[in-house]
Scaffold this active site. Sequence first.
Site, PDB file in Angstrom:
ATOM      1  N   ASN A  68      55.374   8.883 105.488  1.00 41.20           N
ATOM      2  CA  ASN A  68      54.865   9.887 104.540  1.00 41.20           C
ATOM      3  C   ASN A  68      53.493  10.299 105.031  1.00 41.20           C
ATOM      4  O   ASN A  68      52.733   9.438 105.490  1.00 41.20           O
ATOM      5  CB  ASN A  68      54.649   9.280 103.147  1.00 41.20           C
ATOM      6  CG  ASN A  68      55.938   8.986 102.443  1.00 41.20           C
ATOM      7  OD1 ASN A  68      57.010   9.261 102.957  1.00 41.20           O
ATOM      8  ND2 ASN A  68      55.827   8.409 101.256  1.00 41.20           N
ATOM      9  N   GLY A  69      53.153  11.585 104.878  1.00 43.84           N
ATOM     10  CA  GLY A  69      51.816  12.031 105.279  1.00 43.84           C
ATOM     11  C   GLY A  69      51.905  13.043 106.408  1.00 43.84           C
ATOM     12  O   GLY A  69      52.982  13.534 106.741  1.00 43.84           O
TER      13      GLY A  69
ATOM     14  N   CYS B 279      57.439  13.205 100.150  1.00 41.58           N
ATOM     15  CA  CYS B 279      58.321  12.212 100.759  1.00 41.58           C
ATOM     16  C   CYS B 279      58.267  10.888  99.995  1.00 41.58           C
ATOM     17  O   CYS B 279      57.276  10.588  99.325  1.00 41.58           O
ATOM     18  CB  CYS B 279      57.889  11.939 102.189  1.00 41.58           C
ATOM     19  SG  CYS B 279      57.811  13.413 103.183  1.00 41.58           S
TER      20      CYS B 279
ATOM     21  N   GLU C 274      46.759  33.596  83.441  1.00 40.58           N
ATOM     22  CA  GLU C 274      47.560  32.416  83.776  1.00 40.58           C
ATOM     23  C   GLU C 274      47.671  31.471  82.564  1.00 40.58           C
ATOM     24  O   GLU C 274      48.740  30.914  82.305  1.00 40.58           O
ATOM     25  CB  GLU C 274      46.936  31.700  84.990  1.00 40.58           C
ATOM     26  CG  GLU C 274      47.597  30.414  85.412  1.00 40.58           C
ATOM     27  CD  GLU C 274      49.076  30.527  85.806  1.00 40.58           C
ATOM     28  OE1 GLU C 274      49.591  31.653  85.915  1.00 40.58           O
ATOM     29  OE2 GLU C 274      49.715  29.469  85.948  1.00 40.58           O
TER      30      GLU C 274
ATOM     31  N   TRP D 249      60.277  15.681 102.337  1.00 42.25           N
ATOM     32  CA  TRP D 249      59.893  17.027 101.881  1.00 42.25           C
ATOM     33  C   TRP D 249      59.219  17.657 103.091  1.00 42.25           C
ATOM     34  O   TRP D 249      58.174  17.191 103.541  1.00 42.25           O
ATOM     35  CB  TRP D 249      58.956  16.941 100.686  1.00 42.25           C
ATOM     36  CG  TRP D 249      58.233  18.203 100.346  1.00 42.25           C
ATOM     37  CD1 TRP D 249      56.928  18.491 100.596  1.00 42.25           C
ATOM     38  CD2 TRP D 249      58.760  19.352  99.684  1.00 42.25           C
ATOM     39  NE1 TRP D 249      56.615  19.736 100.127  1.00 42.25           N
ATOM     40  CE2 TRP D 249      57.717  20.293  99.565  1.00 42.25           C
ATOM     41  CE3 TRP D 249      60.030  19.676  99.178  1.00 42.25           C
ATOM     42  CZ2 TRP D 249      57.893  21.535  98.961  1.00 42.25           C
ATOM     43  CZ3 TRP D 249      60.193  20.909  98.575  1.00 42.25           C
ATOM     44  CH2 TRP D 249      59.133  21.818  98.473  1.00 42.25           C
TER      45      TRP D 249
ATOM     46  N   LYS E 139      63.178  28.149  88.020  1.00 42.01           N
ATOM     47  CA  LYS E 139      62.087  27.775  88.928  1.00 42.01           C
ATOM     48  C   LYS E 139      62.050  28.696  90.136  1.00 42.01           C
ATOM     49  O   LYS E 139      61.000  29.066  90.625  1.00 42.01           O
ATOM     50  CB  LYS E 139      62.309  26.318  89.368  1.00 42.01           C
ATOM     51  CG  LYS E 139      61.203  25.759  90.238  1.00 42.01           C
ATOM     52  CD  LYS E 139      59.977  25.499  89.414  1.00 42.01           C
ATOM     53  CE  LYS E 139      58.746  25.252  90.241  1.00 42.01           C
ATOM     54  NZ  LYS E 139      57.507  25.573  89.525  1.00 42.01           N
TER      55      LYS E 139
ATOM     56  N   GLU F  33      55.414  30.594  78.429  1.00 45.60           N
ATOM     57  CA  GLU F  33      56.563  30.038  79.156  1.00 45.60           C
ATOM     58  C   GLU F  33      57.134  28.798  78.475  1.00 45.60           C
ATOM     59  O   GLU F  33      58.348  28.652  78.385  1.00 45.60           O
ATOM     60  CB  GLU F  33      56.136  29.611  80.581  1.00 45.60           C
ATOM     61  CG  GLU F  33      56.040  30.737  81.575  1.00 45.60           C
ATOM     62  CD  GLU F  33      55.572  30.250  82.953  1.00 45.60           C
ATOM     63  OE1 GLU F  33      56.112  30.719  83.945  1.00 45.60           O
ATOM     64  OE2 GLU F  33      54.650  29.403  83.028  1.00 45.60           O
TER      65      GLU F  33
ATOM     66  N   LYS G  33      51.201  30.396  80.858  1.00 37.13           N
ATOM     67  CA  LYS G  33      51.621  28.990  80.687  1.00 37.13           C
ATOM     68  C   LYS G  33      52.084  28.762  79.246  1.00 37.13           C
ATOM     69  O   LYS G  33      53.104  28.153  79.015  1.00 37.13           O
ATOM     70  CB  LYS G  33      50.472  28.008  80.984  1.00 37.13           C
ATOM     71  CG  LYS G  33      50.120  27.767  82.430  1.00 37.13           C
ATOM     72  CD  LYS G  33      51.136  27.066  83.261  1.00 37.13           C
ATOM     73  CE  LYS G  33      52.155  27.956  83.807  1.00 37.13           C
ATOM     74  NZ  LYS G  33      52.027  28.802  84.874  1.00 37.13           N
TER      75      LYS G  33
ATOM     76  N   ARG H  26      60.212  12.901  92.983  1.00 39.12           N
ATOM     77  CA  ARG H  26      59.164  13.499  93.811  1.00 39.12           C
ATOM     78  C   ARG H  26      59.614  14.818  94.417  1.00 39.12           C
ATOM     79  O   ARG H  26      58.784  15.581  94.921  1.00 39.12           O
ATOM     80  CB  ARG H  26      58.818  12.572  94.975  1.00 39.12           C
ATOM     81  CG  ARG H  26      58.176  11.283  94.540  1.00 39.12           C
ATOM     82  CD  ARG H  26      58.147  10.311  95.698  1.00 39.12           C
ATOM     83  NE  ARG H  26      57.207   9.260  95.420  1.00 39.12           N
ATOM     84  CZ  ARG H  26      56.136   8.973  96.164  1.00 39.12           C
ATOM     85  NH1 ARG H  26      55.879   9.648  97.250  1.00 39.12           N
ATOM     86  NH2 ARG H  26      55.315   8.029  95.831  1.00 39.12           N
TER      87      ARG H  26
ATOM     88  N   HIS I   8      39.072  47.586  72.934  1.00 39.51           N
ATOM     89  CA  HIS I   8      39.949  48.751  73.073  1.00 39.51           C
ATOM     90  C   HIS I   8      41.363  48.467  72.558  1.00 39.51           C
ATOM     91  O   HIS I   8      42.311  49.130  72.970  1.00 39.51           O
ATOM     92  CB  HIS I   8      40.008  49.190  74.544  1.00 39.51           C
ATOM     93  CG  HIS I   8      38.672  49.595  75.078  1.00 39.51           C
ATOM     94  ND1 HIS I   8      38.014  50.723  74.644  1.00 39.51           N
ATOM     95  CD2 HIS I   8      37.851  49.003  75.985  1.00 39.51           C
ATOM     96  CE1 HIS I   8      36.847  50.819  75.271  1.00 39.51           C
ATOM     97  NE2 HIS I   8      36.726  49.787  76.089  1.00 39.51           N
TER      98      HIS I   8
HETATM   99  C1  G6P Z   1      59.423  32.126  88.373  1.00 37.09           C
HETATM  100  C2  G6P Z   1      58.759  30.790  88.084  1.00 37.09           C
HETATM  101  C3  G6P Z   1      57.238  30.964  88.069  1.00 37.09           C
HETATM  102  C4  G6P Z   1      56.773  31.542  89.385  1.00 37.09           C
HETATM  103  C5  G6P Z   1      57.503  32.853  89.723  1.00 37.09           C
HETATM  104  C6  G6P Z   1      57.232  33.256  91.145  1.00 37.09           C
HETATM  105  O1  G6P Z   1      59.197  33.001  87.334  1.00 37.09           O
HETATM  106  O2  G6P Z   1      59.203  30.300  86.830  1.00 37.09           O
HETATM  107  O3  G6P Z   1      56.631  29.695  87.874  1.00 37.09           O
HETATM  108  O4  G6P Z   1      55.388  31.783  89.329  1.00 37.09           O
HETATM  109  O5  G6P Z   1      58.913  32.664  89.607  1.00 37.09           O
HETATM  110  O6  G6P Z   1      57.820  32.323  91.993  1.00 37.09           O
HETATM  111  P1  G6P Z   1      57.342  31.997  93.446  1.00 37.09           P
HETATM  112  O7  G6P Z   1      58.223  30.843  93.852  1.00 37.09           O
HETATM  113  O8  G6P Z   1      57.607  33.210  94.276  1.00 37.09           O
HETATM  114  O9  G6P Z   1      55.917  31.632  93.414  1.00 37.09           O
END
Ligand code: G6P
Length: 616
Positions: A101-102, A2, A489, A75, A611, A496, A493, A27, A512
């Site tokens: 906010n909060g 927020c 992960e 939010w 996203k 991506e 990253k 934000r 292996h």
């Molecule tokens: C997309 C995003 C990733 C995310 C995945 C799952 O590929 O780019 O960052 O991890 O979707 O999305 P979710 O909103 O279900 O976590």
Amino acid sequence: MCGIVGYIGKRQAYPVLIGGLHRLEYRGYDSAGVALLSDTDQLNVYKAKGKVSELEAVASEKDCSGTMGIAHTRWATHGGPSTKNAHPHVSESGNLTLVHNGIIENYAVLREQLQKRGMHFQSETDTEVLVQLIEYVQTSLGLSLEAAVQAALQRVIGAYAIVVLDRRTPNRLVAARKSSPMVVGIGEDGKEFFVASDASPIAEYTKQMVYLKDEEIVVCERDKELRVYTLTGENVPVEVKKVELDLTMLDKGGFPHFMLKEIFDQPSVLQDCMRGRVLPEHGRVILSAVTDHRERLIKARRFIIVSCGTSWHAGLIGKQLIEHFCKIPVEVEYASEFRYRDPVIYPDDVVMAISQSGETADTLAAIELARKAGAFVFGVVNAVGSSIARNTDTGTYIHVGPEIGVASTKAFTGQVCVLTMLALTLGEAKGTIDKKEYQAVFDELQLIPQKIERILEQNDRIAVLSKIFTYAHNFLYLGRGWNYPVALEGALKLKEISYIHAEGYPAAEMKHGPIALIDQEMPVVFIATHHQLHEKIISNMQEVKSRNGRIIAIITEGDEVVKQMVSEYIEVPDTLACLAPLLSVIPLQLLAYHVAVQKGLNVDQPRNLAKSVTVE
Ligand code: G6P
């Protein structure tokens, strides 16, 4: 998260407030609203679900006059995104209006008490409780606005930054804060005031800023000096700071990219995630989902976690946590595979959907399948009121605020934090967790935010390190045990946002196959914190070294053995093995970020990625 803007002075407030809300758009938010005290002392409140531009459309035909007002971008936390739940909220009599906010943790109790005294509520928010409470205290005790705010806040548990306007006193705005930032800007003649959740919406008007401290109340009165008090009524000297902000960077809160901002958000948002759940005063973690569905969860025959992308990696850590602390078998499935595989699902299974956006099509479809099979569905979601949140039997929000960078960062640590709290709560309810271990994890979890801060201090060093590796076309990430999902992960990253091919592997599997790839061109990131199997990881490093691979090691602070072996390393503070992912992932997020920046790529919106993946 927020955002708040408030204004009182000689200018027309509406353009200041709307301009400020635009500045706070970085934000992320789902609705917006504004309240203005018009030139005829009429209180006009306009709200809209969606963007600030939609609010402008709503207000365009209306009376937007007035030299005093408050505005907000919301939010959702309590109650989904809607016009009704958007701020400002107005009190029963229509005299007071407030933005917040909060999170008010004891809002349910307060709401019930106020309802018993005849007050009515229009929204599902915790915020409306605040405005009603202030009015109740003000009317029943005959207090001034600032005294009523002070008295009401003493009954509130939780976090807040608030601004309140009383239409009967058009000369003042009252604001207060606790655990949620708030700044007051003093305008040119010292007689106009801007209030905001950070300096970005007001920096174009003034450089003279007063940052409120926790449990302070400020009274901004036309043509008067600013007054600051504590919650207990003591005067506080006003400390004015000169703040110079680069206006071009404001939309990202001063960071060059949303992704970096979100990486740096992690210490504070993990505190938000734990707020009201990790309770030091009780020495326990309490999750309402587990309290409400205790029997169903305790009796689960199995957990099946369904998710995609980064959320799937968090699920792999969740598997280890739930198996270790709750002794319940856990399977982790790609939602896209699960939905088409004709999986065996028992009615006494718990299917857990993990999703940042709450809108991922494959995860939604997996939930449908689980429902049809009669399983109990538990959501671990960030976006409040999203499709996945609405389609589950219960769940726990991660509450890390909107994530805008496409590459997920703070949502991952938020998900792991919730899974840790869940495993502790459920393990305690089942009696499968050792009391000492519970206590150790409970204590250590609360230290994680400050330990992340220490890693973030190495940002500049990691930026320099990343320059060495921009040449690479391939990267290998290796980890074991708790750190194996972190290797996956870290690799995700990097690919991506830097478009470098990267693979994550369990370190022992290297022999292996992947070992064939290693030569002097190949950077290998070892997640080698000093936990289980540390010696075996060191042997794997030797194998890479003797084939001239270039190692970057993520190590526990002071690990001299590895430091002697490798030229590139990043240290993270010591922690318990089960919490190691919350720390070891941070340098990998920063490494990926800086490599992509070095390559001049669009970090926040990498090519071909979305996203929120609402199609399969
Ligand atoms: C997309 C995003 C990733 C995310 C995945 C799952 O590929 O780019 O960052 O991890 O979707 O999305 P979710 O909103 O279900 O976590």
